[in-house]
Design a protein around this motif. Structure first.
Motif, PDB file in Angstrom:
ATOM      1  N   ASN A  99      72.725  27.355  56.006  1.00  0.00           N
ATOM      2  CA  ASN A  99      73.216  26.000  56.273  1.00  0.00           C
ATOM      3  C   ASN A  99      74.693  25.938  56.660  1.00  0.00           C
ATOM      4  O   ASN A  99      75.425  25.079  56.175  1.00  0.00           O
TER       5      ASN A  99
ATOM      6  N   SER B 211      79.695  26.407  54.961  1.00  0.00           N
ATOM      7  CA  SER B 211      78.420  25.904  54.470  1.00  0.00           C
ATOM      8  C   SER B 211      78.665  24.901  53.360  1.00  0.00           C
ATOM      9  O   SER B 211      79.321  25.223  52.368  1.00  0.00           O
TER      10      SER B 211
ATOM     11  N   LYS C  12      76.760  24.564  58.693  1.00  0.00           N
ATOM     12  CA  LYS C  12      76.717  23.512  59.708  1.00  0.00           C
ATOM     13  C   LYS C  12      78.088  22.971  60.090  1.00  0.00           C
ATOM     14  O   LYS C  12      78.238  22.310  61.099  1.00  0.00           O
TER      15      LYS C  12
ATOM     16  N   ASP D  22      79.115  18.855  63.396  1.00  0.00           N
ATOM     17  CA  ASP D  22      79.071  19.633  64.628  1.00  0.00           C
ATOM     18  C   ASP D  22      80.449  19.734  65.264  1.00  0.00           C
ATOM     19  O   ASP D  22      80.843  20.764  65.780  1.00  0.00           O
TER      20      ASP D  22
ATOM     21  N   GLU E  93      75.652  14.279  61.245  1.00  0.00           N
ATOM     22  CA  GLU E  93      75.317  15.537  61.921  1.00  0.00           C
ATOM     23  C   GLU E  93      76.333  15.858  63.013  1.00  0.00           C
ATOM     24  O   GLU E  93      76.832  16.983  63.133  1.00  0.00           O
TER      25      GLU E  93
ATOM     26  N   THR F 180      76.385  23.598  51.434  1.00  0.00           N
ATOM     27  CA  THR F 180      75.541  23.803  50.259  1.00  0.00           C
ATOM     28  C   THR F 180      76.039  24.995  49.449  1.00  0.00           C
ATOM     29  O   THR F 180      76.006  24.978  48.238  1.00  0.00           O
ATOM     30  N   ARG F 181      76.511  26.038  50.114  1.00  0.00           N
ATOM     31  CA  ARG F 181      76.967  27.228  49.390  1.00  0.00           C
ATOM     32  C   ARG F 181      78.460  27.174  49.072  1.00  0.00           C
ATOM     33  O   ARG F 181      78.971  27.990  48.327  1.00  0.00           O
TER      34      ARG F 181
ATOM     35  N   LYS G 296      73.473  28.761  61.282  1.00  0.00           N
ATOM     36  CA  LYS G 296      73.470  27.293  61.285  1.00  0.00           C
ATOM     37  C   LYS G 296      72.105  26.745  60.867  1.00  0.00           C
ATOM     38  O   LYS G 296      72.036  25.795  60.082  1.00  0.00           O
ATOM     39  N   ASN G 297      71.046  27.335  61.363  1.00  0.00           N
ATOM     40  CA  ASN G 297      69.730  26.707  61.218  1.00  0.00           C
ATOM     41  C   ASN G 297      68.927  27.179  60.015  1.00  0.00           C
ATOM     42  O   ASN G 297      67.979  26.515  59.612  1.00  0.00           O
ATOM     43  N   ASP G 298      69.296  28.307  59.437  1.00  0.00           N
ATOM     44  CA  ASP G 298      68.571  28.742  58.251  1.00  0.00           C
ATOM     45  C   ASP G 298      68.831  27.750  57.117  1.00  0.00           C
ATOM     46  O   ASP G 298      69.972  27.485  56.762  1.00  0.00           O
ATOM     47  N   PRO G 299      67.767  27.187  56.529  1.00  0.00           N
ATOM     48  CA  PRO G 299      67.983  26.111  55.551  1.00  0.00           C
ATOM     49  C   PRO G 299      68.742  26.561  54.313  1.00  0.00           C
ATOM     50  O   PRO G 299      69.395  25.756  53.655  1.00  0.00           O
ATOM     51  N   GLU G 300      68.668  27.843  53.974  1.00  0.00           N
ATOM     52  CA  GLU G 300      69.389  28.284  52.777  1.00  0.00           C
ATOM     53  C   GLU G 300      70.843  28.609  53.065  1.00  0.00           C
ATOM     54  O   GLU G 300      71.698  28.489  52.190  1.00  0.00           O
TER      55      GLU G 300
END
Lengths: 418, 172
Positions: free
Chosen positions: B46, B76, B48, A240, A236, B78-79, B40-44
């Motif tokens: 992401n 992202s 990060k 970051d 994480e 995931t995407r 950042k925080n929306d799980p879809e």
């Protein structure tokens, strides 16, 4: 025998300054104040111009503040005042361990901005040259780390392997270190005669050397103890901070641009991406060893599949015309003159493009105003965010852990200093 | 960005696609932390992985008002795509909210942008120069900063046969 009357002592000794104050406790007097030390800029463990201001409580680091120092070439400002092609020597010097990867990364972004497809053979050679330089970079990093933790033999073996790559690179490009091998639209020149069998022979030798290096380090108690469990960064935190490349993968995140968004011919080649678990120095070291083996696989496959054909686009607005045309036709002269004096006319617009360099994502944000010179060149060098996390990793740890941690992030002064 | 526009319609000022197909959004400065936190925080979504920050001085471009553009890149995992955000600030008031509370990695990039362009990041815990020394005057990547301007800390000795070329402001 000292005479107490000649050396009068105060009635109440000061425990911070008077050594005899603790005599009764039968132990050495320890300094209780915090100590500040400067590691670098000329400390052997700090690379180049970096200086680390460290605040110590005993042997524990309370605070660390890295200062990048002055290696200034003014990369961005210099690029914004020369033509697109003239930027190439500057990009070489970003990471002098893998010059061609920086070259090709920049060119890839420029080509994307123009909307240019480069010939198949050029794409294959770019992959081969990049992977050679990835091995070059990792060998340097692994060897230097071993050296700084006290192992001289592994350093010699890895440098022997690196020299073999340097010889092949010299034959390919004409330069050992800063190659300027790429061109917008392709490459400077084709492979020299007899280069492929020589490269395969060098790769065989490097694999032999790697067995030696691994044997010397993996079973070495001192090396393993100093690497395992030190410099830990969670997945994480790594995201970051913007970690990419082997350092991010060591923390357990499977992200490699060659797989995520394949460019050139990476999608036609078969290779694996190693991923670590603990995010410590030992995992970062293993990542680099594994990537050395994967790069070897990629190069061998690419050399086998290498197609025939041109190595640069046949477009006189972008690539210099062949010399007979320059000397024999007016169009050739004009094109040559305009490309040299004014630069390649890149259409106005902006682009962000990234490639997987040896230390991670090498991103380029380019803005063109339509002239022969870039209006803005932003480089997202992988070393910069990696170095920025050092205080976070090292605070509260031992001073001795700083050395392997700083080694394994493989900080390159040229790209951190922009 | 469709989702951001739907979720925070007041934050997005402009959207466009660049030549290579990359999508850009211009965000109002005061809404920037909200947009980035959502991404950042929306799980879809992401987004990060923090990629980078820089600025563009648009002084010599056709469209140059307001003068500075701060650009942000996130990724992202995931995407497998980048998101690019821009915030426009004026020369007289170059202030942007800091992203350090959201991303630790923003710390150094914001210092770099401050050092080179003089853009202030409000709420940054330690906003000081990162590459240049504290006594340095001006911001070297601004387009009106002379290419060969020199500000040595120790006076340079005169060298007879050296030609520094055009581009000096004559200050030193």
């Amino acid at each position: 025998m000292s005479d107490p009357s000649k050396h009068p002592q105060p009635a109440v000794p000061n425990p911070d300054t008077d050594a005899y104050a603790h005599e009764s406790e039968l132990e050495a007097h320890l300094q209780t104040k915090r100590m500040y030390i400067n590691m670098g800029p000329s400390h052997p463990a700090m690379h180049g111009t970096v200086r680390m201001k460290v605040e110590l409580e005993g042997e524990t680091i309370v605070k660390a503040d890295p200062e990048i120092g002055f290696l200034h070439r003014g990369f961005q400002k210099s690029c914004e005042n020369v033509t697109w092609t003239q930027c190439l020597p500057y990009t070489d010097r970003l990471n002098y361990n893998s010059a061609m990867m920086n070259n090709f990364g920049f060119l890839n972004a420029v080509e994307k901005l123009i909307g240019l497809e480069i010939p198949e053979r050029a794409r294959f050679i770019r992959v081969i040259a990049s992977e050679l330089h990835r091995m070059h970079d990792h060998l340097t990093c692994v060897g230097a780390t071993a050296l700084e933790l006290g192992g001289f033999a592994p350093f010699l073996y890895s440098i022997e392997g690196r020299e073999l790559i340097m010889d092949r690179v010299t034959e390919l490009t004409g330069a050992r270190l800063t190659t300027s091998y790429g061109r917008v639209g392709g490459l400077n020149r084709d492979l020299p005669e007899g280069w492929i069998p020589k490269t395969i022979k060098s790769l065989d030798k490097i694999q032999e050397l790697l067995v030696e290096v691994e044997g010397l380090l993996m079973k070495n108690r001192i090396f393993v103890d100093r690497m395992k469990g030190t410099g830990i960064l969670s997945a994480e935190d790594a995201l970051d901070f913007g970690y990419t490349g082997p350092c991010l993968r060591a923390s357990g995140v499977d992200y490699d641009i060659r797989k995520a968004r394949p460019y050139w011919v990476y999608d036609q080649l078969d290779f694996d991406v190693p991923v670590g678990e603990h995010g410590d120095n030992y995992d970062r070291y293993i990542m680099r060893l594994e990537e050395l083996k994967q790069s070897d696989r990629i190069i061998r496959q690419a050399l086998q599949k290498l197609p025939a054909g041109p190595i640069i686009v046949d477009d006189w607005r972008i690539a210099l015309p062949p010399k007979p045309e320059v000397y024999g036709t007016i169009e050739g002269v004009m094109s040559h003159f305009k490309l040299v004096m004014e630069g390649i006319p890149v259409p106005p617009g902006e682009v962000y493009d990234s490639t997987e360099a040896s230390n991670g994502e090498l991103g380029w944000y380019l803005v063109s105003d339509g002239g022969g010179r870039p209006y803005k060149v932003h480089v997202r060098a992988p070393g910069f965010p990696i170095l920025s996390a050092i205080p976070h990793i090292i605070e509260g740890k031992m001073l001795a852990d700083l050395i392997p941690t700083f080694d394994m992030i493989n900080m390159i002064g040229g790209e951190v200093e922009q | 960005m469709d989702r951001v526009s739907a979720h925070l319609p007041e934050a997005v000022a402009e959207r466009y696609v660049d030549r290579a197909g990359g999508a850009w959004s211009v965000i109002h400065a005061q809404h920037l932390p909200k947009v980035v936190a959502y991404l950042k925080n929306d799980p879809e979504l992401n987004f990060k992985l923090f990629v980078s920050i820089d600025a563009v001085d648009r002084l010599h471009l056709a469209e140059n008002d307001p003068r500075f553009e701060v650009v942000y890149f996130l990724y992202s995992l995931t995407r497998h795509e980048h998101v690019r955000l821009k915030v426009r600030v004026t020369e007289s008031n170059p202030e942007v909210p800091s992203l350090v509370p959201l991303f630790k990695g923003a710390n150094w990039w914001e210092r770099l942008t401050y050092d080179f362009y003089g853009i202030k990041f409000v709420g940054h815990p330690d906003l000081r120069r990162i590459l240049l020394y504290d006594e340095f005057q001006g911001h070297p990547l601004r387009k009106d900063y002379a290419l060969r301007d020199r500000q040595p800390l120790i006076p340079e000795r005169p060298i007879k046969d050296i030609f520094r070329g055009p581009g000096t402001s004559g200050l030193s």
